[in-house]
Design an enzyme around this catalytic site. Structure first.
Site, PDB file in Angstrom:
ATOM      1  CB  ALA A 266      -0.915   0.016   1.216  1.00  0.00           C
ATOM      2  CG  ASP A 267       2.166   3.595  -2.852  1.00  0.00           C
ATOM      3  OD1 ASP A 267       3.247   4.188  -2.931  1.00  0.00           O
ATOM      4  OD2 ASP A 267       1.945   2.509  -3.409  1.00  0.00           O
ATOM      5  NE  ARG A 268      -1.973   9.402   1.131  1.00  0.00           N
ATOM      6  CZ  ARG A 268      -1.552  10.523   1.704  1.00  0.00           C
ATOM      7  NH1 ARG A 268      -2.181  10.997   2.767  1.00  0.00           N
ATOM      8  NH2 ARG A 268      -0.514  11.182   1.217  1.00  0.00           N
TER       9      ARG A 268
END
Length: 392
Positions: A266-268
């Site tokens: 995940a990036d965010r």
């Protein structure tokens, strides 16, 4: 030998240039925040945890050099302002990845607190920053190993093991992953790929599948590179083969190993569990739901943004159209001393419009669990994640 995307000793930072992988292994030195901004923006280094660490350490190296050359202000407030401005600049290199913004906020707070202490000078403020940045590097590897262990245990307890029809051993699992979430995307070991590594280390992994991950090919260039390096049994597929791969679970094909879980990074992650990750993740989650395959997100708590309510609030970065219309790599068969001349070729019609979002958002409803360094968060009976609890 363990892969290292980041090499750091006090005053010296280098990154493995991932644009050249898997064909060339080249480390680029970074001497300043400006160097790191370009390395991150150009994706010579990528992966949400890795870019946060590289950004933080690049400024540590710059501060070290300024201090060594007596160019650092003796005034604590001036050093604080300098550091905060550099951190703000670094955050602009990849705005979607929350780890970078989170690290900048945390490091800025440490610097501000130090600058308020009576009697400190500018060098001591810089030292406080450098020490905190170095701890980030150490903590990330430790957190990734914990993610790997928690995730592997959850998969073995909750996902359906591959069946005897496929010739697999009872109790083993096959996992599909997307993009690159391993040692090349973190300080070491990895998040989603860390779970795969943990499964392999305990003899519980039948096979890993990795997607090509167009248009930047992080799966075929980087994840496949790591899997081969670690001698993990693995198969590469193109992005549009995922549905056919999962359909083989239902078909009970004797020639296939059924996929037990899809694990992504995940990036965010928003407060409600909506997750921004590499483009194509949302589609995999939809496929997993239809085929009854567990879908998991692996990310440290620094990736969870409790200030972002839902995925609708996440800004999605758009990349240059050339990343879709062109492909870069060596000409097959032309090698000199293990190195190959890199070429860029066009694969699309001239004049075609291109839409190239770097990420998409997977709704929390499609996610079975979020694997963190303190455990796996599952939804309650109403189908809601309560992520605030892991920060208590």
């Amino acid at each position: 030998m363990t892969l290292a995307a980041i090499t750091y000793t006090r005053g010296s930072l280098s990154i493995l240039n991932q644009l050249l992988l898997p064909h060339q292994t080249t480390y680029d030195p970074l001497h300043s925040a400006c160097d790191a901004w370009h390395a991150i923006h150009e994706m010579r280094v990528r992966g949400a945890p890795a870019i946060a660490i590289v950004a933080a350490l690049s400024l540590a190296v710059e501060l070290d050099a300024l201090a060594a050359n007596n160019q650092l202000s003796p005034e604590p407030k001036e050093v604080e302002v300098f550091i905060r401005e550099k951190l703000e600049y670094l955050v602009s290199s990849r705005p979607t990845a929350v780890n970078l913004a989170e690290a900048a906020g945390r490091l800025g707070g440490i610097v501000s607190a130090k600058a308020e202490v009576r009697g400190v000078d500018g060098r001591e403020v810089a030292e406080a920053y450098i020490a905190a940045a170095q701890r980030m590097l150490e903590d990330d590897v430790k957190d990734n190993r914990a993610i790997g262990e928690f995730g592997a245990r959850w998969v073995l307890e909750n996902a359906v093991a591959t069946g005897s029809e496929s010739g697999s051993e009872k109790g083993k699992v096959a996992v599909l992953t997307h993009c690159n979430t391993g040692s090349l995307a973190t300080a070491g070991y990895g998040t989603a790929l860390g779970v795969i590594r943990s499964l392999h280390a305990t003899g519980s992994l039948e096979r890993a599948y990795c997607t090509e991950t167009r248009p930047y090919n992080q799966g075929s260039r980087l994840t496949a590179y790591e899997l081969v390096h670690d001698k993990i049994p693995a198969t590469l597929i193109t992005d549009n083969m995922a549905a056919a791969l999962l359909a083989r679970n239902r078909a009970g094909s004797a020639a296939s190993v059924g996929v037990s879980a899809i694990i992504v990074g995940a990036d965010r992650v928003a407060a409600n569990g909506d997750t921004a990750n590499k483009i194509g993740t949302y589609g995999l989650a939809v496929l997993a739901k239809y085929h009854g395959v567990k879908f998991l997100v692996a990310a440290p708590r620094t990736t969870i943004d409790m200030n972002t309510k839902t995925g609708a609030d996440i800004v999605i970065e758009e990349r240059p159209k050339q990343e879709v219309t062109r492909v870069r790599g060596p000409r097959a068969g032309e090698e000199v001393d293990g190195l190959r001349a890199m070429e860029t070729i066009t694969v699309a019609a001239n004049g075609i419009d291109v839409w190239n979002p770097a990420f998409d958002v997977t709704p929390a409803a499609l996610i079975d669990g979020i694997i963190t360094e303190v455990g796996v968060v599952e939804k309650d009976a109403s189908g809601a994640f309560h992520l605030a609890r892991i920060f208590e």
